[in-house]
Design a protein around this motif. Structure first.
Motif, PDB file in Angstrom:
ATOM      1  N   ASN A 172       0.861  -1.189   0.000  1.00 17.16           N
ATOM      2  CA  ASN A 172       0.000   0.000   0.000  1.00 17.16           C
ATOM      3  C   ASN A 172       0.893   1.234   0.000  1.00 17.16           C
ATOM      4  OD1 ASN A 172      -1.933   1.977   0.253  1.00 17.16           O
ATOM      5  ND2 ASN A 172      -3.077   0.945   1.860  1.00 17.16           N
ATOM      6  N   ALA A 173       1.286   1.632  -1.209  1.00 15.05           N
ATOM      7  CA  ALA A 173       2.131   2.813  -1.407  1.00 15.05           C
ATOM      8  C   ALA A 173       1.272   3.944  -1.956  1.00 15.05           C
ATOM      9  CB  ALA A 173       3.264   2.497  -2.383  1.00 15.05           C
ATOM     10  N   ASP A 174       1.389   5.119  -1.379  1.00 11.31           N
ATOM     11  CA  ASP A 174       0.716   6.304  -1.913  1.00 11.31           C
ATOM     12  C   ASP A 174       1.782   7.350  -2.171  1.00 11.31           C
ATOM     13  OD1 ASP A 174      -0.866   8.585  -2.477  1.00 11.31           O
ATOM     14  OD2 ASP A 174      -2.534   7.665  -1.384  1.00 11.31           O
ATOM     15  N   LEU A 175       2.095   7.520  -3.453  1.00 12.70           N
ATOM     16  CA  LEU A 175       3.257   8.319  -3.849  1.00 12.70           C
ATOM     17  C   LEU A 175       2.847   9.582  -4.613  1.00 12.70           C
ATOM     18  CD1 LEU A 175       5.610   5.373  -4.920  1.00 12.70           C
ATOM     19  CD2 LEU A 175       5.342   6.428  -2.662  1.00 12.70           C
ATOM     20  N   HIS A 176       1.671  10.133  -4.256  1.00 11.00           N
ATOM     21  CA  HIS A 176       1.237  11.374  -4.895  1.00 11.00           C
ATOM     22  C   HIS A 176       0.156  12.010  -4.030  1.00 11.00           C
ATOM     23  CE1 HIS A 176      -0.041  13.485  -8.920  1.00 11.00           C
ATOM     24  NE2 HIS A 176      -0.121  14.300  -7.885  1.00 11.00           N
ATOM     25  N   CYS A 177       0.510  13.110  -3.348  1.00 11.65           N
ATOM     26  CA  CYS A 177      -0.472  13.878  -2.573  1.00 11.65           C
ATOM     27  C   CYS A 177       0.108  15.255  -2.277  1.00 11.65           C
ATOM     28  CB  CYS A 177      -0.861  13.149  -1.282  1.00 11.65           C
ATOM     29  SG  CYS A 177       0.470  13.006  -0.083  1.00 11.65           S
ATOM     30  N   HIS A 178      -0.749  16.141  -1.774  1.00 11.26           N
ATOM     31  CA  HIS A 178      -0.381  17.551  -1.637  1.00 11.26           C
ATOM     32  C   HIS A 178      -0.767  18.103  -0.269  1.00 11.26           C
ATOM     33  CE1 HIS A 178       0.450  17.736  -5.954  1.00 11.26           C
ATOM     34  NE2 HIS A 178      -0.566  16.896  -6.050  1.00 11.26           N
ATOM     35  N   SER A 179       0.095  18.960   0.261  1.00 11.51           N
ATOM     36  CA  SER A 179      -0.132  19.584   1.564  1.00 11.51           C
ATOM     37  C   SER A 179      -0.345  21.085   1.394  1.00 11.51           C
ATOM     38  CB  SER A 179       1.074  19.332   2.486  1.00 11.51           C
ATOM     39  OG  SER A 179       2.161  20.191   2.138  1.00 11.51           O
ATOM     40  N   VAL A 180      -0.480  21.791   2.521  1.00  8.36           N
ATOM     41  CA  VAL A 180      -0.622  23.251   2.477  1.00  8.36           C
ATOM     42  C   VAL A 180       0.620  23.938   1.927  1.00  8.36           C
ATOM     43  CG1 VAL A 180      -2.301  23.427   4.349  1.00  8.36           C
ATOM     44  CG2 VAL A 180       0.143  23.450   4.893  1.00  8.36           C
ATOM     45  N   CYS A 219     -10.575  10.454  -4.143  1.00 11.10           N
ATOM     46  CA  CYS A 219      -9.899   9.266  -3.628  1.00 11.10           C
ATOM     47  C   CYS A 219      -9.083   9.640  -2.396  1.00 11.10           C
ATOM     48  CB  CYS A 219      -8.990   8.682  -4.710  1.00 11.10           C
ATOM     49  SG  CYS A 219      -8.062   7.243  -4.192  1.00 11.10           S
ATOM     50  N   ASP A 220      -9.267   8.918  -1.309  1.00  8.69           N
ATOM     51  CA  ASP A 220      -8.520   9.196  -0.094  1.00  8.69           C
ATOM     52  C   ASP A 220      -7.148   8.526  -0.153  1.00  8.69           C
ATOM     53  OD1 ASP A 220      -7.917  10.162   2.439  1.00  8.69           O
ATOM     54  OD2 ASP A 220      -9.744   9.380   3.366  1.00  8.69           O
ATOM     55  N   LEU A 221      -6.267   8.980   0.697  1.00  7.11           N
ATOM     56  CA  LEU A 221      -4.932   8.384   0.797  1.00  7.11           C
ATOM     57  C   LEU A 221      -5.046   6.885   1.060  1.00  7.11           C
ATOM     58  CD1 LEU A 221      -3.609  11.228   3.020  1.00  7.11           C
ATOM     59  CD2 LEU A 221      -2.379  10.487   0.969  1.00  7.11           C
ATOM     60  N   GLY A 222      -4.278   6.100   0.307  1.00  7.44           N
ATOM     61  CA  GLY A 222      -4.180   4.672   0.566  1.00  7.44           C
ATOM     62  C   GLY A 222      -5.345   3.830   0.119  1.00  7.44           C
ATOM     63  N   GLU A 223      -6.332   4.386  -0.592  1.00  6.39           N
ATOM     64  CA  GLU A 223      -7.550   3.642  -0.905  1.00  6.39           C
ATOM     65  C   GLU A 223      -7.615   3.090  -2.322  1.00  6.39           C
ATOM     66  OE1 GLU A 223     -11.030   5.860   0.204  1.00  6.39           O
ATOM     67  OE2 GLU A 223     -10.768   5.370   2.330  1.00  6.39           O
ATOM     68  N   LEU A 224      -6.554   3.233  -3.094  1.00  6.24           N
ATOM     69  CA  LEU A 224      -6.551   2.724  -4.460  1.00  6.24           C
ATOM     70  C   LEU A 224      -6.341   1.210  -4.491  1.00  6.24           C
ATOM     71  CD1 LEU A 224      -4.299   5.477  -6.042  1.00  6.24           C
ATOM     72  CD2 LEU A 224      -6.671   5.028  -6.692  1.00  6.24           C
ATOM     73  N   PRO A 225      -6.753   0.556  -5.579  1.00  8.22           N
ATOM     74  CA  PRO A 225      -6.422  -0.862  -5.738  1.00  8.22           C
ATOM     75  C   PRO A 225      -4.921  -1.034  -5.967  1.00  8.22           C
ATOM     76  CG  PRO A 225      -7.463  -0.014  -7.717  1.00  8.22           C
ATOM     77  CD  PRO A 225      -7.563   1.075  -6.693  1.00  8.22           C
ATOM     78  N   PRO A 226      -4.391  -2.231  -5.762  1.00  8.21           N
ATOM     79  CA  PRO A 226      -2.956  -2.453  -5.976  1.00  8.21           C
ATOM     80  C   PRO A 226      -2.583  -2.374  -7.451  1.00  8.21           C
ATOM     81  CG  PRO A 226      -4.052  -4.520  -5.466  1.00  8.21           C
ATOM     82  CD  PRO A 226      -5.067  -3.435  -5.256  1.00  8.21           C
ATOM     83  N   LEU A 227      -1.286  -2.216  -7.703  1.00  6.45           N
ATOM     84  CA  LEU A 227      -0.797  -2.261  -9.078  1.00  6.45           C
ATOM     85  C   LEU A 227      -1.000  -3.666  -9.652  1.00  6.45           C
ATOM     86  CD1 LEU A 227       2.652  -0.421  -8.778  1.00  6.45           C
ATOM     87  CD2 LEU A 227       0.594   0.458  -9.887  1.00  6.45           C
ATOM     88  N   PRO A 228      -1.299  -3.744 -10.957  1.00 11.99           N
ATOM     89  CA  PRO A 228      -1.348  -5.063 -11.584  1.00 11.99           C
ATOM     90  C   PRO A 228      -0.016  -5.799 -11.434  1.00 11.99           C
ATOM     91  CG  PRO A 228      -2.323  -3.406 -13.018  1.00 11.99           C
ATOM     92  CD  PRO A 228      -1.688  -2.677 -11.873  1.00 11.99           C
ATOM     93  N   GLY A 229      -0.090  -7.095 -11.200  1.00 10.98           N
ATOM     94  CA  GLY A 229       1.098  -7.863 -10.828  1.00 10.98           C
ATOM     95  C   GLY A 229       2.180  -7.964 -11.882  1.00 10.98           C
ATOM     96  N   ALA A 230       1.821  -7.754 -13.168  1.00 10.81           N
ATOM     97  CA  ALA A 230       2.821  -7.907 -14.233  1.00 10.81           C
ATOM     98  C   ALA A 230       3.792  -6.737 -14.298  1.00 10.81           C
ATOM     99  CB  ALA A 230       2.109  -8.055 -15.580  1.00 10.81           C
ATOM    100  N   LEU A 231       3.499  -5.659 -13.594  1.00  9.02           N
ATOM    101  CA  LEU A 231       4.304  -4.445 -13.699  1.00  9.02           C
ATOM    102  C   LEU A 231       5.441  -4.432 -12.682  1.00  9.02           C
ATOM    103  CD1 LEU A 231       1.365  -1.899 -14.005  1.00  9.02           C
ATOM    104  CD2 LEU A 231       2.677  -2.962 -15.853  1.00  9.02           C
ATOM    105  N   THR A 232       6.456  -3.620 -12.983  1.00 10.75           N
ATOM    106  CA  THR A 232       7.533  -3.372 -12.034  1.00 10.75           C
ATOM    107  C   THR A 232       7.166  -2.151 -11.195  1.00 10.75           C
ATOM    108  OG1 THR A 232       9.207  -4.221 -13.550  1.00 10.75           O
ATOM    109  CG2 THR A 232       9.979  -2.801 -11.759  1.00 10.75           C
ATOM    110  N   PRO A 233       6.917  -2.315  -9.895  1.00  9.54           N
ATOM    111  CA  PRO A 233       6.588  -1.149  -9.072  1.00  9.54           C
ATOM    112  C   PRO A 233       7.765  -0.180  -9.008  1.00  9.54           C
ATOM    113  CG  PRO A 233       6.040  -3.201  -7.940  1.00  9.54           C
ATOM    114  CD  PRO A 233       6.878  -3.569  -9.122  1.00  9.54           C
TER     115      PRO A 233
END
Length: 285
Positions: A6-14, A260-274
């Protein structure tokens, strides 16, 4: 680390155009089960040390991040940088120069809105800005909602802040080459943010991917709050076609605005390189 992390690598703060502090974002991400987090404020890295400390305090691993605005084929494209040195002088200077154009643009946006009877928009938008150097359309949108001109920020964008509307002012950002170079020279990795969002033809998108790769870009966002489930599949295929790693991020800005809230996305498809598999030595524990 696997693709189901569960990686969330895109979000914004104040620090850019989000409404929560880096510390509040970290707490929210951790509460939602995020294991690896990155704060990616627009054209700004001033919140990175705070975010890293907050991630540690909440038991998360951390990657440095930013989202750089570039101009490509007449469109604004966003390039996320991950895992770079936040104290690198060149990326700091490049982002400072990029931010410099926002103030003049904001004044021109306010003048355009005044012509259709919406006065004081620049001063009103400033009330919503955590960092005046980063005043943006989002801040204007929040002001127009507050004043009752529209129900929500998407309506503001549709009526006032997109091309051909009264408050729209184009801005020329950094080049694609600039952004990728700043990130990679600072020992980071460049990612095309939410590619499904851009209004490119198939040929223009192909050119974007080729040029990005030629400059040293390594990944695209596949699973993002800005993509539909169909686009998850489409850009998983594109990642494989171009030999890109895949990134995942909510693009969270605010509890009241983000789909979409932080951390709530589905996982990456398994064939990909994270993307995090390429950044193992840059992850802060």
């Amino acid at each position: 680390m696997s693709s189901i992390l569960n990686a969330d690598l895109h979000c914004h703060s104040v620090v850019s155009d989000g409404t929560l502090t880096p510390e509040e974002l970290a707490a929210r991400a951790a509460a939602n089960g995020v294991e690896l987090w990155a704060l990616t404020d627009h054209d700004e890295i001033g919140g990175q040390h705070r975010a890293a400390a907050a991630a540690r305090a909440n038991g998360m691993r951390y990657l440095t991040g930013t989202e750089i605005s570039v101009t490509f084929a007449g469109e604004t494209v966003h390039i996320v940088g991950l895992g770079f040195d936040p104290d690198d002088a060149a990326i700091s200077q490049g982002l400072y120069d990029t931010r410099g154009g926002r103030g003049k643009r904001a004044q021109e946006m306010s003048e355009g809105l005044a012509k259709v009877g919406i006065h004081g928009a620049y001063e009103g938008a400033l009330k919503f800005v955590g960092n005046p150097e980063l005043i943006s359309r989002t801040h204007f949108a929040r002001f127009l909602v507050e004043q009752g001109h529209c129900r929500d920020t998407p309506e503001v964008f549709r009526k006032f802040l997109t091309e051909g509307k009264p408050g729209y002012v184009p801005h020329r950002w950094a080049t694609l080459k600039d952004a990728v170079h700043w990130i990679t020279a600072a020992k980071g990795l460049a990612v095309i943010a939410h590619p499904g969002r851009y209004k490119f033809t198939a040929n223009e998108e192909y050119a974007l991917f080729l040029e990005f790769k030629a400059h040293g870009g390594k990944a695209i966002e596949v699973v993002t709050g800005s993509h539909t489930p169909a686009e998850f599949v489409e850009y998983a295929d594109k990642a494989l076609e171009f030999d890109f790693a895949a990134s995942r991020g909510s693009d969270f800005h605010s509890p009241d605005e983000s789909h979409c809230d932080l951390g709530e996305l589905p996982p990456l498809p398994g064939a990909l390189t994270p993307v995090w598999e390429l950044l193992g030595d840059r992850i802060q524990q």
